[in-house]
Write a protein that holds these residues in place. Structure first.
Motif, PDB file in Angstrom:
ATOM      1  N   ARG A  45       0.856  -1.228  -0.023  1.00  0.00           N
ATOM      2  CA  ARG A  45       0.002   0.058  -0.044  1.00  0.00           C
ATOM      3  C   ARG A  45       0.827   1.323  -0.050  1.00  0.00           C
ATOM      4  N   ARG A  46       2.241   1.100   0.537  1.00  0.00           N
ATOM      5  CA  ARG A  46       3.178   2.382   0.441  1.00  0.00           C
ATOM      6  C   ARG A  46       4.097   2.368  -0.556  1.00  0.00           C
ATOM      7  N   LEU A  47       3.729   1.615  -1.856  1.00  0.00           N
ATOM      8  CA  LEU A  47       4.932   1.466  -2.868  1.00  0.00           C
ATOM      9  C   LEU A  47       5.602   2.672  -3.118  1.00  0.00           C
ATOM     10  N   VAL A  48       4.969   3.713  -3.426  1.00  0.00           N
ATOM     11  CA  VAL A  48       5.721   4.883  -3.743  1.00  0.00           C
ATOM     12  C   VAL A  48       6.511   5.538  -2.697  1.00  0.00           C
ATOM     13  N   THR A  49       5.682   5.679  -1.471  1.00  0.00           N
ATOM     14  CA  THR A  49       6.390   6.154  -0.426  1.00  0.00           C
ATOM     15  C   THR A  49       7.735   5.272   0.145  1.00  0.00           C
ATOM     16  N   ASN A  50       7.614   3.944   0.153  1.00  0.00           N
ATOM     17  CA  ASN A  50       8.654   3.128   0.385  1.00  0.00           C
ATOM     18  C   ASN A  50       9.826   3.111  -0.446  1.00  0.00           C
ATOM     19  N   ALA A  51       9.528   3.091  -1.807  1.00  0.00           N
ATOM     20  CA  ALA A  51      10.347   3.290  -2.500  1.00  0.00           C
ATOM     21  C   ALA A  51      11.508   4.528  -2.658  1.00  0.00           C
ATOM     22  N   THR A  52      10.533   5.551  -2.471  1.00  0.00           N
ATOM     23  CA  THR A  52      11.150   6.781  -2.287  1.00  0.00           C
ATOM     24  C   THR A  52      12.115   6.840  -1.014  1.00  0.00           C
ATOM     25  N   ARG A  53      11.719   6.410  -0.067  1.00  0.00           N
ATOM     26  CA  ARG A  53      12.567   6.624   1.138  1.00  0.00           C
ATOM     27  C   ARG A  53      13.882   5.430   1.059  1.00  0.00           C
ATOM     28  N   ARG A  54      13.447   4.365   0.369  1.00  0.00           N
ATOM     29  CA  ARG A  54      14.522   3.572   0.104  1.00  0.00           C
ATOM     30  C   ARG A  54      15.696   3.995  -0.999  1.00  0.00           C
ATOM     31  N   LEU A  55      15.260   4.696  -1.904  1.00  0.00           N
ATOM     32  CA  LEU A  55      16.188   5.254  -2.870  1.00  0.00           C
ATOM     33  C   LEU A  55      16.891   6.396  -2.323  1.00  0.00           C
ATOM     34  N   CYS A  56      16.155   7.432  -1.451  1.00  0.00           N
ATOM     35  CA  CYS A  56      17.062   8.401  -0.830  1.00  0.00           C
ATOM     36  C   CYS A  56      18.054   7.681   0.000  1.00  0.00           C
ATOM     37  N   ASN A  57      17.644   6.880   0.724  1.00  0.00           N
ATOM     38  CA  ASN A  57      18.668   6.228   1.833  1.00  0.00           C
ATOM     39  C   ASN A  57      19.723   5.835   0.875  1.00  0.00           C
ATOM     40  N   ALA A  58      19.420   5.029  -0.008  1.00  0.00           N
ATOM     41  CA  ALA A  58      20.685   4.584  -0.970  1.00  0.00           C
ATOM     42  C   ALA A  58      21.513   5.692  -1.365  1.00  0.00           C
ATOM     43  N   ILE A  59      20.880   6.875  -2.013  1.00  0.00           N
ATOM     44  CA  ILE A  59      21.632   7.771  -2.507  1.00  0.00           C
ATOM     45  C   ILE A  59      22.615   8.631  -1.325  1.00  0.00           C
ATOM     46  N   THR A  60      21.725   8.698   0.085  1.00  0.00           N
ATOM     47  CA  THR A  60      22.734   9.322   1.239  1.00  0.00           C
ATOM     48  C   THR A  60      23.765   8.501   1.561  1.00  0.00           C
ATOM     49  N   SER A  61      23.550   7.115   1.544  1.00  0.00           N
ATOM     50  CA  SER A  61      24.573   6.175   2.029  1.00  0.00           C
ATOM     51  C   SER A  61      25.600   6.153   1.197  1.00  0.00           C
ATOM     52  N   ASN A  62      25.663   6.532  -0.090  1.00  0.00           N
ATOM     53  CA  ASN A  62      26.883   6.650  -1.041  1.00  0.00           C
ATOM     54  C   ASN A  62      27.855   7.689  -0.666  1.00  0.00           C
ATOM     55  N   ASN A  63      27.410   8.595  -0.018  1.00  0.00           N
ATOM     56  CA  ASN A  63      28.269  10.094   0.178  1.00  0.00           C
ATOM     57  C   ASN A  63      29.009  10.621  -0.966  1.00  0.00           C
TER      58      ASN A  63
ATOM     59  N   ASP B 132      30.116  13.439  -3.840  1.00  0.00           N
ATOM     60  CA  ASP B 132      30.429  14.724  -3.599  1.00  0.00           C
ATOM     61  C   ASP B 132      29.527  15.970  -4.038  1.00  0.00           C
ATOM     62  N   SER B 133      28.543  15.449  -4.811  1.00  0.00           N
ATOM     63  CA  SER B 133      27.454  16.457  -5.244  1.00  0.00           C
ATOM     64  C   SER B 133      26.218  15.886  -5.001  1.00  0.00           C
ATOM     65  N   PRO B 134      25.091  16.755  -4.872  1.00  0.00           N
ATOM     66  CA  PRO B 134      23.820  16.384  -4.693  1.00  0.00           C
ATOM     67  C   PRO B 134      23.323  15.447  -5.814  1.00  0.00           C
ATOM     68  N   THR B 135      22.577  14.543  -5.617  1.00  0.00           N
ATOM     69  CA  THR B 135      21.819  13.772  -6.672  1.00  0.00           C
ATOM     70  C   THR B 135      20.330  14.395  -6.701  1.00  0.00           C
TER      71      THR B 135
END
Length: 243
Positions: free
Chosen positions: A90-108, A110-113
């Protein structure tokens, strides 16, 4: 530029992918059923097809997928069937957004994605305190009760607004709000507004899916356009339809 698109097999997501390929970007797509994709995609050297469910990928797999991406775009949505509307997740879009953002953040990086989320005009931008009629408030309240996908769209946008925010060093975002989606073959003139200029419930406008894909691709490609709309929730209408 390398761009990851989730929801690429959908009617609007596929248009976004086509626009990105026209602009000569390298594109990655995560799809559950790659056999349903256009044959031309399968032989395009600028397109990488990842066969998976975005919510079933491990955290390490997600980090690896976004590790070389300059931008991520989500055109995820729920199928308009009983299972798609009321089944899981039921939270497909929300959970995918959260997981993708977490993955981006964890890669550190040098510039914003860049993160571009496709949403809906039925969702208000609460940063602007957008006003709607009492009747529309009643209808939206009912939609929250009976249509889980509407709540999912609201929570996904709110995650970007409140959790990622305006000053995140890892992620910059735009939430694109199309009005009534229609199919057209070619890109046509369209307008972008900070907030809806008409009622999404009682006087909805129209916008073609190809125009939405074009605008999302342009946001990713054009640094000036991105600077104008980052951290906002622009609304898109095709201008060939009456206001």
């Amino acid at each position: 530029m390398t761009v990851l698109v989730v929801g690429a097999s959908g009617a609007t997501g596929s248009q976004l992918v086509e626009q990105l390929l026209i602009q000569k970007h390298k594109v990655k797509v995560i799809v559950r059923s790659p056999e349903k994709l256009p044959e031309a995609w399968k032989t395009n050297s600028n397109l990488q097809i990842i066969s998976a469910s975005v919510l079933e990928l491990s955290d390490s797999e997600m980090r690896e997928i976004v590790s070389d991406c300059n931008a991520v775009a989500s055109c995820l949505g729920h199928n308009m069937s009983w299972k798609g509307i009321y089944g899981q997740p039921r939270r497909l879009v929300t959970n995918a957004t959260r997981r993708l953002c977490n993955a981006i953040t964890s890669n550190n990086f040098d510039s914003p994605t860049k993160f571009v989320l496709m949403n809906t005009t039925g969702n208000r931008n609460r940063d602007l305190n957008e006003s709607i009629s009492f009747a529309q408030k009643c209808v939206i309240g009912l939609l929250r009760l009976v249509l889980p996908p509407h709540v999912d769209n609201e929570k996904a946008a709110d995650y970007l607004r409140t959790q990622i925010g305006q000053n995140n060093i890892a992620i910059e975002w735009v939430t694109v709000r199309p009005d009534g989606l229609i199919n057209e073959e070619n890109v046509s003139d369209y307008e972008i507004h900070q907030s809806p200029t008409r009622s999404a419930i009682f006087n909805a406008g129209k916008v073609s899916r190809i125009n939405v894909g074009h605008f999302m691709a342009s946001l990713i490609n054009d640094s000036n356009l991105w600077a104008k709309w980052k951290g906002q929730m622009p609304v898109i209408y095709s201008v060939t339809f009456p206001k």
